[in-house]
Motif scaffolding. Structure first.
Motif: not given
Length: 101
Positions: A4-11, A40-44, A47-50
């Motif tokens: 859910l955190t990953g989906i929210a970040a993508v949205l 890249l920023m959201l990747s492991g 930031l490690g969000v996704i």
């Protein structure tokens, strides 16, 4: 919960790019560039969000389809008359981009 955190970040990224798309339309920055930086920023690595398993077949299919869509939309916007007059920019981009790929 992590999904859910990953989906929210993508949205949120999609909404962000929709909000700035008109402003960057005349600049040298394109939406694929923005999506790449956001990814890249959201990747492991940052930031490690996704967290994605790159060996996953679904991830590979999504990446290929995305690449096809980006290349097709960019190719459909090319003005052939201008391209024929000035071949230096496409030759430089292909000369650098193809070996890097």
């Amino acid at each position: 919960m992590e999904e859910l955190t990953g989906i929210a970040a993508v949205l949120i990224c999609i909404l962000f790019t929709a909000a700035i798309s008109r402003r960057i339309q005349g600049s040298i920055i394109t939406l694929p560039m923005v999506y790449t930086v956001l990814g890249l920023m959201l990747s492991g690595r940052v930031l490690g969000v996704i967290e994605l398993d790159l060996g996953n077949e679904l991830i590979r299919i999504i990446a290929v389809v995305t690449l096809i869509l980006v290349l097709a939309t960019d190719a459909s916007r090319i003005d052939v008359r201008i391209l024929i007059k000035d071949l230096t920019l496409p030759l430089r981009l292909l000369g650098i981009g193809l070996p890097l790929m």
